[in-house]
Design a protein around this motif. Structure first.
Motif, PDB file in Angstrom:
ATOM      1  N   GLY A  67      31.340  -9.019 119.195  1.00  0.00           N
ATOM      2  CA  GLY A  67      32.219 -10.403 118.909  1.00  0.00           C
ATOM      3  C   GLY A  67      31.674 -11.482 119.396  1.00  0.00           C
ATOM      4  O   GLY A  67      32.175 -12.615 119.214  1.00  0.00           O
ATOM      5  N   ALA A  68      30.420 -11.474 119.811  1.00  0.00           N
ATOM      6  CA  ALA A  68      29.659 -12.690 120.449  1.00  0.00           C
ATOM      7  C   ALA A  68      28.739 -13.077 119.320  1.00  0.00           C
ATOM      8  O   ALA A  68      27.846 -12.337 118.656  1.00  0.00           O
ATOM      9  CB  ALA A  68      29.135 -12.391 121.738  1.00  0.00           C
ATOM     10  N   VAL A  69      28.215 -14.437 119.327  1.00  0.00           N
ATOM     11  CA  VAL A  69      27.511 -14.894 118.543  1.00  0.00           C
ATOM     12  C   VAL A  69      26.223 -15.186 119.564  1.00  0.00           C
ATOM     13  O   VAL A  69      26.074 -16.121 120.281  1.00  0.00           O
ATOM     14  CB  VAL A  69      27.912 -16.121 117.744  1.00  0.00           C
ATOM     15  N   VAL A  70      24.878 -14.776 119.044  1.00  0.00           N
ATOM     16  CA  VAL A  70      23.983 -15.115 119.893  1.00  0.00           C
ATOM     17  C   VAL A  70      22.874 -15.947 118.835  1.00  0.00           C
ATOM     18  O   VAL A  70      22.674 -15.800 117.806  1.00  0.00           O
ATOM     19  CB  VAL A  70      23.192 -13.702 120.419  1.00  0.00           C
ATOM     20  N   GLU A  71      21.786 -16.572 119.507  1.00  0.00           N
ATOM     21  CA  GLU A  71      20.873 -16.945 118.918  1.00  0.00           C
ATOM     22  C   GLU A  71      19.370 -16.387 118.957  1.00  0.00           C
ATOM     23  O   GLU A  71      19.279 -16.166 120.181  1.00  0.00           O
ATOM     24  CB  GLU A  71      20.652 -18.580 119.602  1.00  0.00           C
ATOM     25  N   VAL A  72      18.636 -15.958 118.147  1.00  0.00           N
ATOM     26  CA  VAL A  72      17.386 -15.232 118.218  1.00  0.00           C
ATOM     27  C   VAL A  72      16.258 -16.506 117.758  1.00  0.00           C
ATOM     28  O   VAL A  72      16.521 -17.159 116.904  1.00  0.00           O
ATOM     29  CB  VAL A  72      17.298 -14.298 117.144  1.00  0.00           C
ATOM     30  N   VAL A  73      15.527 -16.733 118.896  1.00  0.00           N
ATOM     31  CA  VAL A  73      14.551 -17.705 118.816  1.00  0.00           C
ATOM     32  C   VAL A  73      13.249 -17.082 118.918  1.00  0.00           C
ATOM     33  O   VAL A  73      12.814 -16.250 119.608  1.00  0.00           O
ATOM     34  CB  VAL A  73      14.813 -18.752 119.879  1.00  0.00           C
ATOM     35  N   ASP A  74      12.458 -17.603 118.109  1.00  0.00           N
ATOM     36  CA  ASP A  74      10.876 -17.296 117.902  1.00  0.00           C
ATOM     37  C   ASP A  74      10.135 -17.970 118.996  1.00  0.00           C
ATOM     38  O   ASP A  74      10.276 -19.557 119.001  1.00  0.00           O
ATOM     39  CB  ASP A  74      10.382 -17.808 116.662  1.00  0.00           C
ATOM     40  N   MET A  75       9.777 -17.462 120.075  1.00  0.00           N
ATOM     41  CA  MET A  75       9.182 -17.858 121.148  1.00  0.00           C
ATOM     42  C   MET A  75       7.806 -18.531 120.912  1.00  0.00           C
ATOM     43  O   MET A  75       7.181 -19.324 121.684  1.00  0.00           O
ATOM     44  CB  MET A  75       8.765 -16.807 122.224  1.00  0.00           C
ATOM     45  N   ASP A  76       7.256 -18.010 119.823  1.00  0.00           N
ATOM     46  CA  ASP A  76       5.923 -18.603 119.384  1.00  0.00           C
ATOM     47  C   ASP A  76       5.863 -19.884 118.505  1.00  0.00           C
ATOM     48  O   ASP A  76       4.832 -20.321 118.051  1.00  0.00           O
ATOM     49  CB  ASP A  76       5.148 -17.360 118.750  1.00  0.00           C
ATOM     50  N   ALA A  77       7.142 -20.266 118.210  1.00  0.00           N
ATOM     51  CA  ALA A  77       7.259 -21.445 117.439  1.00  0.00           C
ATOM     52  C   ALA A  77       6.799 -22.531 117.815  1.00  0.00           C
ATOM     53  O   ALA A  77       6.787 -23.013 119.259  1.00  0.00           O
ATOM     54  CB  ALA A  77       8.478 -21.717 116.996  1.00  0.00           C
ATOM     55  N   PRO A  78       5.989 -23.563 117.296  1.00  0.00           N
ATOM     56  CA  PRO A  78       5.534 -24.686 117.738  1.00  0.00           C
ATOM     57  C   PRO A  78       6.544 -25.525 118.234  1.00  0.00           C
ATOM     58  O   PRO A  78       7.483 -25.745 117.413  1.00  0.00           O
ATOM     59  CB  PRO A  78       4.613 -25.410 116.787  1.00  0.00           C
ATOM     60  N   ILE A  79       6.256 -26.386 119.308  1.00  0.00           N
ATOM     61  CA  ILE A  79       7.465 -27.295 119.839  1.00  0.00           C
ATOM     62  C   ILE A  79       7.198 -28.569 119.060  1.00  0.00           C
ATOM     63  O   ILE A  79       5.837 -29.040 119.152  1.00  0.00           O
ATOM     64  CB  ILE A  79       7.336 -27.481 121.443  1.00  0.00           C
ATOM     65  N   GLU A  80       8.008 -29.135 118.578  1.00  0.00           N
ATOM     66  CA  GLU A  80       8.076 -30.571 117.942  1.00  0.00           C
ATOM     67  C   GLU A  80       7.725 -31.572 119.101  1.00  0.00           C
ATOM     68  O   GLU A  80       8.580 -31.660 119.779  1.00  0.00           O
ATOM     69  CB  GLU A  80       9.103 -30.478 117.127  1.00  0.00           C
ATOM     70  N   GLU A  81       6.871 -32.493 118.948  1.00  0.00           N
ATOM     71  CA  GLU A  81       6.507 -33.534 119.703  1.00  0.00           C
ATOM     72  C   GLU A  81       7.098 -34.789 119.247  1.00  0.00           C
ATOM     73  O   GLU A  81       6.931 -35.097 117.924  1.00  0.00           O
ATOM     74  CB  GLU A  81       4.920 -33.728 120.079  1.00  0.00           C
ATOM     75  N   ILE A  82       7.830 -35.471 120.133  1.00  0.00           N
ATOM     76  CA  ILE A  82       8.711 -36.650 119.466  1.00  0.00           C
ATOM     77  C   ILE A  82       7.676 -37.843 120.110  1.00  0.00           C
ATOM     78  O   ILE A  82       7.365 -38.270 121.591  1.00  0.00           O
ATOM     79  CB  ILE A  82      10.093 -36.820 119.998  1.00  0.00           C
ATOM     80  N   GLU A  83       7.374 -38.835 119.413  1.00  0.00           N
ATOM     81  CA  GLU A  83       6.664 -40.083 119.997  1.00  0.00           C
ATOM     82  C   GLU A  83       7.659 -41.013 120.102  1.00  0.00           C
ATOM     83  O   GLU A  83       8.346 -41.397 119.095  1.00  0.00           O
ATOM     84  CB  GLU A  83       5.561 -40.379 119.104  1.00  0.00           C
ATOM     85  N   LEU A  84       7.868 -41.877 121.308  1.00  0.00           N
ATOM     86  CA  LEU A  84       8.851 -43.021 121.509  1.00  0.00           C
ATOM     87  C   LEU A  84       8.159 -44.116 121.023  1.00  0.00           C
ATOM     88  O   LEU A  84       6.847 -44.356 121.040  1.00  0.00           O
ATOM     89  CB  LEU A  84       8.927 -43.136 122.994  1.00  0.00           C
ATOM     90  N   ALA A  85       8.763 -44.971 120.387  1.00  0.00           N
ATOM     91  CA  ALA A  85       8.501 -46.352 119.868  1.00  0.00           C
ATOM     92  C   ALA A  85       8.096 -47.080 121.086  1.00  0.00           C
ATOM     93  O   ALA A  85       8.599 -47.000 122.283  1.00  0.00           O
ATOM     94  CB  ALA A  85       9.720 -47.224 119.216  1.00  0.00           C
TER      95      ALA A  85
END
Length: 182
Positions: A67-85
């Protein structure tokens, strides 16, 4: 080969009862009620990590059946970098005239990209009180409440205050007709 983690944020399957989901998860994880309540705190909790894809899918399906909703996350996925203005360019003359135009206010200058968002904030110029100064406002003296006691009176010493009298036991039964036989 990708590695996966299973994370839970307290969400349940639509239509499921929260109490039954908690009971199912307690049975599934063999955990006490305190640990299950911690899972439902609303924070994201990693239940299991370093799983291969098949094991992650098995965990997801079993927990979803509970009855619970879980999140399956790929640990090897690249992390998106955000550049500030970059912060807006401001001439030093404007800075001086802005603070001169509003006396008693400080102009915040950004120290990095994060603080650039606060470049236009005008903060009050608060001073520091000397050491030992009481900064709390004085409280008014508490006054006794005005209560009207005129309806009450005192009874004389030893008087009956209305307690219920004990009922008399009545006369003793007549036992003259009874005899003891050896």
């Amino acid at each position: 080969m990708s590695r996966y983690e299973i994370a839970f944020s307290g969400r349940i399957v639509p239509g499921a009862q929260l109490d039954s989901v908690k009971a199912n998860l307690a049975r599934l994880f063999q955990a006490d009620a305190q640990r299950i309540e911690l899972l439902f705190s609303g924070r994201r909790m990693v239940i299991k990590n370093n799983l291969d894809e098949a094991a992650a899918e098995k965990y997801r399906s079993v927990i979803e059946r509970a009855g619970a909703v879980v999140e399956v996350v790929d640990m090897d996925a690249p992390i998106e970098e955000i550049e500030l203005a970059p912060p807006p360019a401001e001439a030093p003359e404007q800075h001086r005239t802005a603070s001169a135009a509003t006396p008693g206010r400080l102009q915040v200058a950004p120290r990095d990209e994060y603080m650039a968002a606060f470049a236009d904030v005008e903060a009050l110029d608060f001073g520091l009180a000397p050491v030992g100064t009481d900064l709390q406002d004085d409280k008014p003296e508490a006054q006794a409440p005005r209560v009207d006691l005129s309806q009450f009176s005192l009874a004389p010493v030893g008087s009956d205050m209305g307690q219920a009298k004990a009922a008399s036991a009545g006369p003793a039964p007549d036992t003259s007709h009874l005899k003891l036989v050896d």
